[in-house]
Each structure stands twice: as structure tokens, then as C-alpha cells.
Design a protein around this motif. Structure first.
Motif, PDB file in Angstrom:
ATOM      1  N   ILE A  54       0.841  -1.195   0.000  1.00 33.40           N
ATOM      2  CA  ILE A  54       0.000   0.000   0.000  1.00 33.40           C
ATOM      3  C   ILE A  54       0.879   1.249   0.000  1.00 33.40           C
ATOM      4  CG2 ILE A  54      -2.069  -0.964   1.082  1.00 33.40           C
ATOM      5  CD1 ILE A  54      -1.009  -0.053   3.781  1.00 33.40           C
ATOM      6  N   GLY A  55       0.319   2.339  -0.478  1.00 38.61           N
ATOM      7  CA  GLY A  55       1.036   3.601  -0.481  1.00 38.61           C
ATOM      8  C   GLY A  55       0.079   4.757  -0.663  1.00 38.61           C
ATOM      9  N   LYS A  56       0.505   5.948  -0.211  1.00 44.73           N
ATOM     10  CA  LYS A  56      -0.362   7.120  -0.311  1.00 44.73           C
ATOM     11  C   LYS A  56       0.477   8.386  -0.224  1.00 44.73           C
ATOM     12  CE  LYS A  56      -4.507   9.202   1.722  1.00 44.73           C
ATOM     13  NZ  LYS A  56      -5.509   9.124   2.809  1.00 44.73           N
ATOM     14  N   GLU A  57       0.032   9.406  -0.927  1.00 45.58           N
ATOM     15  CA  GLU A  57       0.675  10.713  -0.804  1.00 45.58           C
ATOM     16  C   GLU A  57       0.405  11.278   0.586  1.00 45.58           C
ATOM     17  OE1 GLU A  57      -0.644  13.272  -3.918  1.00 45.58           O
ATOM     18  OE2 GLU A  57       0.645  12.346  -5.429  1.00 45.58           O
ATOM     19  N   GLY A  58       1.408  11.935   1.150  1.00 42.50           N
ATOM     20  CA  GLY A  58       1.225  12.586   2.448  1.00 42.50           C
ATOM     21  C   GLY A  58       1.614  11.739   3.639  1.00 42.50           C
ATOM     22  N   GLU A  92       6.749  11.744  -8.448  1.00 40.34           N
ATOM     23  CA  GLU A  92       6.742  10.529  -9.270  1.00 40.34           C
ATOM     24  C   GLU A  92       7.377   9.322  -8.585  1.00 40.34           C
ATOM     25  OE1 GLU A  92       5.019  10.507 -12.080  1.00 40.34           O
ATOM     26  OE2 GLU A  92       4.557  12.561 -11.448  1.00 40.34           O
ATOM     27  N   MET A  93       7.787   9.485  -7.315  1.00 42.43           N
ATOM     28  CA  MET A  93       8.487   8.413  -6.615  1.00 42.43           C
ATOM     29  C   MET A  93       7.693   7.895  -5.417  1.00 42.43           C
ATOM     30  SD  MET A  93      11.150   7.998  -8.454  1.00 42.43           S
ATOM     31  CE  MET A  93      12.095   6.859  -7.418  1.00 42.43           C
ATOM     32  N   ALA A  94       7.957   6.660  -5.066  1.00 44.33           N
ATOM     33  CA  ALA A  94       7.388   6.045  -3.861  1.00 44.33           C
ATOM     34  C   ALA A  94       8.541   5.476  -3.045  1.00 44.33           C
ATOM     35  CB  ALA A  94       6.408   4.939  -4.224  1.00 44.33           C
ATOM     36  N   LYS A  95       8.544   5.766  -1.761  1.00 45.32           N
ATOM     37  CA  LYS A  95       9.658   5.377  -0.893  1.00 45.32           C
ATOM     38  C   LYS A  95       9.089   4.861   0.415  1.00 45.32           C
ATOM     39  CE  LYS A  95      13.953   7.445   0.881  1.00 45.32           C
ATOM     40  NZ  LYS A  95      14.711   8.718   0.980  1.00 45.32           N
ATOM     41  N   GLY A  96       9.640   3.766   0.923  1.00 45.96           N
ATOM     42  CA  GLY A  96       9.092   3.264   2.164  1.00 45.96           C
ATOM     43  C   GLY A  96       9.811   2.078   2.738  1.00 45.96           C
ATOM     44  N   LYS A 139       9.517   3.969  -8.691  1.00 43.64           N
ATOM     45  CA  LYS A 139       8.630   4.913  -9.346  1.00 43.64           C
ATOM     46  C   LYS A 139       7.199   4.582  -8.943  1.00 43.64           C
ATOM     47  CE  LYS A 139      11.584   5.765 -13.346  1.00 43.64           C
ATOM     48  NZ  LYS A 139      11.720   5.663 -14.828  1.00 43.64           N
ATOM     49  N   ARG A 140       6.411   5.617  -8.697  1.00 40.59           N
ATOM     50  CA  ARG A 140       5.045   5.384  -8.216  1.00 40.59           C
ATOM     51  C   ARG A 140       4.220   4.560  -9.205  1.00 40.59           C
ATOM     52  NH1 ARG A 140       1.895  10.869  -7.374  1.00 40.59           N
ATOM     53  NH2 ARG A 140       0.195   9.415  -6.978  1.00 40.59           N
ATOM     54  N   GLU A 141       4.538   4.684 -10.477  1.00 42.48           N
ATOM     55  CA  GLU A 141       3.785   3.959 -11.504  1.00 42.48           C
ATOM     56  C   GLU A 141       3.946   2.439 -11.389  1.00 42.48           C
ATOM     57  OE1 GLU A 141       6.915   4.075 -15.246  1.00 42.48           O
ATOM     58  OE2 GLU A 141       5.843   5.921 -14.706  1.00 42.48           O
ATOM     59  N   ASN A 142       4.969   1.998 -10.624  1.00 41.12           N
ATOM     60  CA  ASN A 142       5.226   0.564 -10.487  1.00 41.12           C
ATOM     61  C   ASN A 142       4.566  -0.062  -9.259  1.00 41.12           C
ATOM     62  OD1 ASN A 142       6.779   0.407 -12.800  1.00 41.12           O
ATOM     63  ND2 ASN A 142       8.701   0.823 -11.720  1.00 41.12           N
ATOM     64  N   LEU A 143       3.795   0.713  -8.524  1.00 40.54           N
ATOM     65  CA  LEU A 143       3.244   0.198  -7.264  1.00 40.54           C
ATOM     66  C   LEU A 143       2.341  -1.021  -7.491  1.00 40.54           C
ATOM     67  CD1 LEU A 143       1.999   2.309  -4.274  1.00 40.54           C
ATOM     68  CD2 LEU A 143       0.792   0.248  -4.933  1.00 40.54           C
ATOM     69  N   LEU A 144       1.417  -0.918  -8.422  1.00 39.64           N
ATOM     70  CA  LEU A 144       0.515  -2.048  -8.665  1.00 39.64           C
ATOM     71  C   LEU A 144       1.263  -3.253  -9.228  1.00 39.64           C
ATOM     72  CD1 LEU A 144      -2.660  -0.257 -10.091  1.00 39.64           C
ATOM     73  CD2 LEU A 144      -2.236  -1.064  -7.761  1.00 39.64           C
ATOM     74  N   SER A 145       2.281  -2.972 -10.052  1.00 36.54           N
ATOM     75  CA  SER A 145       3.083  -4.074 -10.602  1.00 36.54           C
ATOM     76  C   SER A 145       3.862  -4.774  -9.496  1.00 36.54           C
ATOM     77  CB  SER A 145       4.051  -3.540 -11.664  1.00 36.54           C
ATOM     78  OG  SER A 145       3.341  -3.006 -12.761  1.00 36.54           O
TER      79      SER A 145
END
Length: 563
Positions: free
Chosen positions: A349-353, A382-386, A422-428
Motif C-alpha cells: 500500500i502507499g499514499k501521498e502525504g 513521481e516516486m514512492a519510498k518506504g 517509481k510510483r507507476e510501479n506500485l501495482l506491478s
């Protein structure tokens, strides 16, 4: 949810060690955990610093020690590059204190979590160069810092890596790589913490220059704190280091520890629990929300008044962290339910903020609640980090490695990792990592509670209670023994204590013990004295009141008989 016996019980008789009889219940538990000889059992209850492993068995240790000695002879300046969590902070403090004790000129650098992220930072290397350092020692990071170490070496900065994270197939070309997980290492125990590896470096250096070993033992308080909070297995050498370190904290002369004990109202009887859940979160908090400067200052200052001020600030940071964590966790629960993710083997899971410094804690809570591995990401631009956390038996870093084509960066342990993508890869990633998880037994992803032995109250003798206390320090791979109790009769009048806890007494075969069930106040109307009988999982502790000790059963799980 299942109640499962951890291992098939091993029949055992009492044994005598150092003139004391150890009850068969205790011997049986220890044998099931691999302590199958009197010598191993004696070492479990009475580990000795004299039996610490030879630090020179860690590959490259000789190189590292010689390079530090060279720096001392040539009056070179050293930078210690740490990490912003408790393991990294305590490792920096340990190296800084001891290298300065030997007369070396030392600087330190801890990267900012939010602006620099985890690992060796180019900013840290530039800081070392600006301070005219010619040697950098990393703590709790560096084993995958290929680009950064190459840059440092190209600028004439030698690098000694002290790390305990899982190495990749290729290794950076550092002056020395100290990591017990390296395949070429002859060290007999792989599971040291980052501060543990730093301790072994100082142990080796002190031995080489014939400096009193007692001097490095003075910093076992730092080793204990970093090791427990980093959740390394509390077995083998870690058990010894943490056991002695806990004693050191109680009588520590360090202003930082004295201030922390006062701030948290902790006195005697300090345990691994207190480090992991009361002190550790305070040390981590400032690094999660801003920078770790005040945490490192706390362990380096000799000024008690300043230390008390710093300890108070860290407590306030921790309160803010708790509030942010609860908000994100509630949103995460809602997302998991709405998107139907609770049956995934790896919840992604991921979310802005969402706060980058807190998502790792949320991932741990998701694992705890759903019994699934979890990846929790904060999305920005455009990035996701966690962070990722896992269940026992599922190596989350290996799982991420199988999906590395979707990631820009990752690294960690079997149970915990960090990642960027990259955020676009989250579902993948969600699809790919769950496909990978299908290779594992479904049993791994089912919520269950383990117990060691079935134990009735009549078997809970004073000797058993006495030896149960000496399982400390308890934690990862050395949990507090859990017992199964069957057909316990509720006696006495159940009552609510604290905010949400239920206190009552149980009886079987004429033996009565007081019991407390945390977070179960709502069940008070279901317990009818003299009528209700329950099965339960429980641990054993002692409560002291007016100088008298009373045995208490702490109920972990409970169900009415026949339900």
C-alpha cells in the motif's frame, strides 16, 4: 487463528548446575530451543564475556585495525558515518568515544532521513573531505554503497565498512569490509547488530595495541540498546552482549542513560522490553521526524542537565510520532479493507502525504494485525519510498530482490527492508511480489500463536518461576516462554484495572494464581466466578508489593471452554 506448540516437547529430567537443581520444565524448554547439554544450559543462564568470539575471525579485521593504527601514527583525521536509527546512533557513539579515548581526532556524520535517505551519503563523504579526513568508518551501512565508496576512494578517502546488512553478490571495493554475513568470513555468528560489529572492531583494536579490554566493556550499554532496538536475535553472542549491557545501563555513568532512566521512570529490573518499547522509540523518534542530532548528542554529552533536556525533547518527539503513526495506520487499515488486500500474502500500500519516517512502524503494525508481509510507501511526486516488514519464514529482502526490475533501490534483512521505486510501479510490485510469495507454504501467512509447553498451575513451582526470570534478555529467537493452560476455573471477582485490562484469578486442582489479561476489559461480563472455565496461553511474571513477591499469569490469548 491457531494455537500451535512451537516444537514437539522433549522429555527431560532435572539437572544440577553449580549446585542448583534446574526443574524439568525449564530443561525441556531449553532442550527444545537447542540447549541440549548441561554445558549449553549453563552458558545460557550464565554467559561470560570471556567467551566472546575472536574478532579477527571477521574477514578484513586485520586490515581495518592496521589502517586505524596507521591513522593514529600519522595523526590522520577520521570520520564516522552512521545511520539515523538507534543501531546506527549507538554505533557512532561507541566508535567516537573509544577512538577519541585512544587520542585520535574524530568527526561524525549522520545523514538526514528525509533529505538524504538511508546509507552512505555523498554529503557525508564531502563533509569528511571538507574536514580533512583521510579515513571514513561506516556503521550500520555501507555494504551496498558501491557508487559512494568508489567516489570516496577516488577522492583519496579510505573507507572501512562496519555493517551487518545482507550483502549483494558483488561487494564494494573498500579498504576493509567488516560484516559477519560475508561468505568469506570465518566468524561463527552472523547475526550481530551494526553497533555489535563496531564493538568487535574496537575489541580487535584494543587487543592489538594491548589496551585494557575493560575499557570497551564500559560501552556494552550502547551495544545492548542498539542490538535490542534493531531486533537482532537475542541468542549466542548477542545474548551475552545484551545481558551484560543491561546491567551496565542500570549503573551507567553516561549522562545520557542516566537522563533516559529518569525521564522514563525506569529503575531496577531493566529488561530488553524496556529498551525495545520504552527507551528505543525515543531514540528513534527524532531521526524519524527531523534529524538524529539530539539523539547522538545525548550519548556524547557529559553534562547531566543538558542530557535531561535532550531526553525530554526526545520524549516529545516520540509523542508526535505516536500520533502520526496512529493516523497513518487507520488510513492503512481502511485502504486494506476497501481494496480487498487482507488476503494478499504481501500487503502493498502507499499514499501521498504519509510520513516517510513512520511508514516502517506502520508496516510492522500491519504485519502484526494481518499476519502478512507488508510494504508501506509514502508517495511524493513521481516516486514512492518506504519500508517492508515480514512474517517469520518469509525473507522480505529476497522477495524484493526477485522484483528488483521494478525498484530503483532496496536493501535490508530477512524481516525488514527499505525500498524506493517509481510510483507507476506500485501495482506491478503488488502483483509481482505476491506471485513470488506463492512459492511459500500458505501456513506462513496464517495468524497463529505459539506456546512452549502445556503447564498446569501445580507445576508452576517457585523454582520454575525463579528460572523463568533468567530467560532474560528475551526477544527475537529467544522469546519469553509461553504456556498452554487448559480448563482453568475463573475464581474471585473479575475487575477492570488501568484503562482496558482485566484482572481475575484462576484455579485448577486446588491451586490458585492471580491473572491479568491486557486489553480485554470488554470480556468482564463473560467471566462468571465459579462457573466459567477457560483455555489460555500465558506467560509468568512476578509482582512485588510491600516487599512481597507474587506470581502473576499474564494472559496472552483466552477462550471459554467449549467455544
Amino acid at each position: 487463528m491457531k494455537w500451535t506448540q512451537k516444537k514437539k516437547p522433549i522429555e527431560a529430567d532435572e539437572i544440577e548446575i553449580r549446585g542448583r537443581q534446574i526443574p524439568r520444565v525449564i530443561v525441556s524448554i531449553l532442550k527444545s530451543r537447542g540447549y541440549d547439554t548441561p554445558e549449553k544450559i549453563e552458558n545460557f543462564f550464565a554467559p561470560s564475556l570471556q567467551n566472546l568470539y575472536d574478532p579477527f575471525l571477521i574477514s578484513d579485521m586485520e586490515k581495518a585495525v592496521e589502517r586505524i593504527i596507521q591513522a593514529k601514527v600519522n595523526r590522520e583525521k577520521i570520520l564516522i558515518h552512521g545511520d539515523y536509527d538507534t543501531d546506527g546512533i549507538t554505533g557512532v557513539a561507541l566508535l567516537y568515544r573509544n577512538l577519541r579515548k585512544l587520542g585520535l581526532e574524530v568527526e561524525y556524520y549522520i545523514p538526514h532521513r528525509l533529505t538524504e535517505g538511508y546509507g552512505v551519503s555523498e554529503g557525508g563523504i564531502n563533509y569528511a573531505l571538507n574536514q580533512n579526513c583521510s579515513l571514513m568508518i561506516t556503521v550500520d551501512c555501507g555494504i551496498t554503497a558501491f557508487k559512494e565508496i568508489e567516489y570516496a576512494q577516488s577522492r583519496g578517502l579510505d573507507v572501512i565498512v562496519c555493517d551487518h546488512h545482507k550483502p549483494k553478490e558483488n561487494l564494494p571495493k573498500a579498504t576493509a569490509l567488516l560484516n559477519p554475513k560475508l561468505s568469506q568470513s570465518q566468524y561463527p555468528f552472523e547475526e550481530l547488530s551494526g553497533v555489535g560489529v563496531a564493538f568487535k572492531l574496537m575489541q580487535a583494536l584494543f587487543e592489538k595495541i594491548s589496551f585494557p579490554r575493560e575499557e570497551i566493556y564500559q560501552d556494552l550499554d550502547l551495544v545492548a540498546l542498539g542490538s535490542v532496538v534493531d531486533v537482532v536475535p537475542l541468542i549466542d553472542e548477542n545474548r551475552c552482549l545484551v545481558k551484560y549491557g543491561l546491567r551496565m545501563i542500570e549503573k551507567s555513568k553516561k549522562a545520557g542513560f542516566r537522563a533516559l532512566l529518569e525521564e522514563t521512570s525506569l529503575k531496577n529490573g531493566l529488561s530488553a522490553y524496556h529498551l525495545g518499547f520504552i527507551i528505543g522509540p525515543r531514540i528513534n523518534a527524532c531521526g524519524r521526524l527531523r534529524d538524529a542530532q539530539e539523539a547522538i548528542d545525548l550519548f556524547l554529552t557529559d553534562d547531566l542537565a543538558k542530557a535531561k533536556e535532550l531526553a525530554r525533547n526526545l520524549s516529545l518527539d516520540n509523542q508526535r510520532r505516536q500520533k502520526i503513526e496512529e493516523e497513518i495506520l487507520n488510513e492503512a487499515r481502511e485502504m486494506i479493507e476497501q481494496e480487498g488486500l487482507k488476503d494478499d500474502r504481501v500487503i502493498v500500500i502507499g499514499k501521498e502525504g504519509w510520513h516517510e519516517g513512520v511508514v516502517g512502524l506502520v508496516a510492522s503494525k500491519v504485519v502484526e494485525e494481518y499476519a502478512k508481509a507488508a510494504v508501506v510507501l509514502c508517495i511524493k511526486d513521481e516516486m514512492a519510498k518506504g519500508s517492508a516488514r515480514s512474517v517469520s519464514g518469509f525473507d522480505i529482502t529476497e522477495a524484493l530482490s526477485a522484483c528488483q526490475n521494478l525498484l530503483t533501490k532496496f536493501g535490508g534483512h530477512k524481516q525488514a527492508a527499505g525500498l524506493e521505486m517509481k510510483r507507476e510501479n506500485l501495482l506491478s510490485l503488488r502483483e509481482s511480489i505476491n506471485q513470488y510469495a506463492q512459492k511459500y507454504e500458505a501456513e506462513i501467512f496464517i495468524k497463529k500463536h505459539y506456546y512452549d509447553l502445556k503447564l498446569d498451575p501445580r507445576e508452576l513451582t517457585p523454582d520454575v518461576v525463579f528460572f523463568l526470570k533468567y530467560f532474560e534478555p528475551t526477544g527475537n529467537e529467544n522469546p519469553q516462554p509461553v504456556f498452554l493452560g487448559e480448563n482453568f476455573e475463573i475464581v474471585g471477582e473479575p475487575r477492570v484495572v488501568g484503562e482496558d485490562h482485566l484482572k481475575f484469578a484462576v484455579r485448577k486442582e486446588g491451586v490458585v494464581f492471580q491473572a491479568i489479561a491486557y486489553g480485554r476489559a470488554q470480556e468482564i461480563l463473560n467471566l462468571i466466578p465459579g462457573q466459567t472455565r477457560v483455555n489460555c496461553l500465558y506467560t509468568v511474571s512476578e509482582d512485588s508489593f510491600v516487599g512481597k513477591r507474587k506470581t502473576i499469569l499474564k494472559i496472552k490469548e483466552m477462550e471459554k471452554c467449549g467455544s
